[in-house]
Design a protein around this motif. Structure first.
Motif, mmCIF file in Angstrom:
data_model
loop_
_atom_site.group_PDB
_atom_site.id
_atom_site.type_symbol
_atom_site.label_atom_id
_atom_site.label_comp_id
_atom_site.label_asym_id
_atom_site.label_seq_id
_atom_site.Cartn_x
_atom_site.Cartn_y
_atom_site.Cartn_z
ATOM 1 N N ARG A 93 -4.620 7.184 0.262
ATOM 2 C CA ARG A 93 -4.927 5.960 1.200
ATOM 3 C C ARG A 93 -6.411 5.544 0.858
ATOM 4 N NH1 ARG A 93 -2.276 9.462 5.249
ATOM 5 N NH2 ARG A 93 -4.277 10.423 5.555
ATOM 6 N N MET A 127 0.983 -1.135 0.018
ATOM 7 C CA MET A 127 -0.119 -0.156 -0.122
ATOM 8 C C MET A 127 0.881 1.299 0.097
ATOM 9 S SD MET A 127 -2.925 -1.457 2.483
ATOM 10 C CE MET A 127 -4.204 -0.126 2.520
ATOM 11 N N ASN A 182 -13.306 5.008 8.086
ATOM 12 C CA ASN A 182 -12.384 5.356 9.225
ATOM 13 C C ASN A 182 -12.849 6.390 10.268
ATOM 14 O OD1 ASN A 182 -10.620 3.723 8.004
ATOM 15 N ND2 ASN A 182 -9.344 5.320 7.122
ATOM 16 N N TYR A 200 -10.827 -8.362 2.638
ATOM 17 C CA TYR A 200 -10.535 -6.957 3.242
ATOM 18 C C TYR A 200 -11.757 -6.118 3.206
ATOM 19 C CZ TYR A 200 -5.984 -8.401 2.275
ATOM 20 O OH TYR A 200 -4.691 -9.159 2.182
ATOM 21 N N GLN A 214 -7.174 1.809 -0.166
ATOM 22 C CA GLN A 214 -8.051 0.839 0.599
ATOM 23 C C GLN A 214 -9.139 0.509 -0.090
ATOM 24 O OE1 GLN A 214 -7.624 1.978 5.288
ATOM 25 N NE2 GLN A 214 -7.926 3.977 3.894
ATOM 26 N N ARG A 267 -12.669 0.064 3.038
ATOM 27 C CA ARG A 267 -12.462 1.187 3.696
ATOM 28 C C ARG A 267 -12.010 2.254 2.997
ATOM 29 N NH1 ARG A 267 -8.784 -0.338 8.602
ATOM 30 N NH2 ARG A 267 -8.660 2.040 8.868
ATOM 31 N N ASN A 268 -12.462 3.493 3.611
ATOM 32 C CA ASN A 268 -11.665 4.806 3.079
ATOM 33 C C ASN A 268 -11.837 5.858 4.030
ATOM 34 O OD1 ASN A 268 -14.479 5.810 3.204
ATOM 35 N ND2 ASN A 268 -14.907 5.220 1.037
#
Length: 157
Positions: free
Chosen positions: A121, A109, A144, A136, A125, A139-140
């Motif tokens: 990021r 990553m 978060n 997985y 993600q 997510r972002n």
């Protein structure tokens, strides 16, 4: 970027219960899942092991258009897709390493973020989450923030 709220375990459970019913209604409506399933299918097909090394600019754009974060801030999508910022070979190599590399995911990553301009990021993600949703979570930065709202101290990679 805020620190997580300081909630005791009973407070956290109460907050989650308070939001569970509206979230369940939203989930049952299908609004939150249909586009995710469709986007995941497009991304998995386009970035398959036999195809990723031959991605075209149009296919890169198709993938990027599936990412929520790239649609929230269209300027980032435009900057990322601009050939002056990221050439096709660099995108192919970065994505191939991210999705199929052998180093720990955190390393891959970080390498992807360093290799590509305007692919940060949240994009990384989301791409990983859409590509391999069984392993997985999607997510972002918004996810978060939600986790921090419920008092979880998530590491933002």
């Amino acid at each position: 970027k805020r620190k997580p709220r300081s909630l005791s375990p009973p407070q956290r459970r109460a907050e989650i219960r308070r939001h569970a019913v509206p979230f369940g209604k939203w989930l049952k409506s299908g609004q939150g899942t249909r586009w995710r399933e469709a986007a995941s299918k497009i991304i998995r097909k386009t970035l398959g092991p036999r195809r990723i090394g031959r991605l075209t600019r149009d296919e890169v754009e198709d993938v990027v258009n599936q990412l929520n974060c790239m649609n929230s801030y269209a300027i980032n999508r435009s900057k990322f897709l601009n050939p002056e910022n990221n050439n096709l070979l660099d995108i192919r190599k970065a994505w191939e390493n991210l999705l199929y590399g052998t180093e720990p995911l955190e390393v891959r990553m970080t390498n992807c973020k360093r290799s590509l301009r305007n692919f940060g990021r949240s994009s990384i993600q989301e791409l990983v989450g859409f590509f391999d949703p069984k392993h997985y979570p999607l997510r972002n930065a918004n996810a978060n923030a939600g986790l921090r709202y419920f008092g979880y101290n998530v590491k933002v990679h």
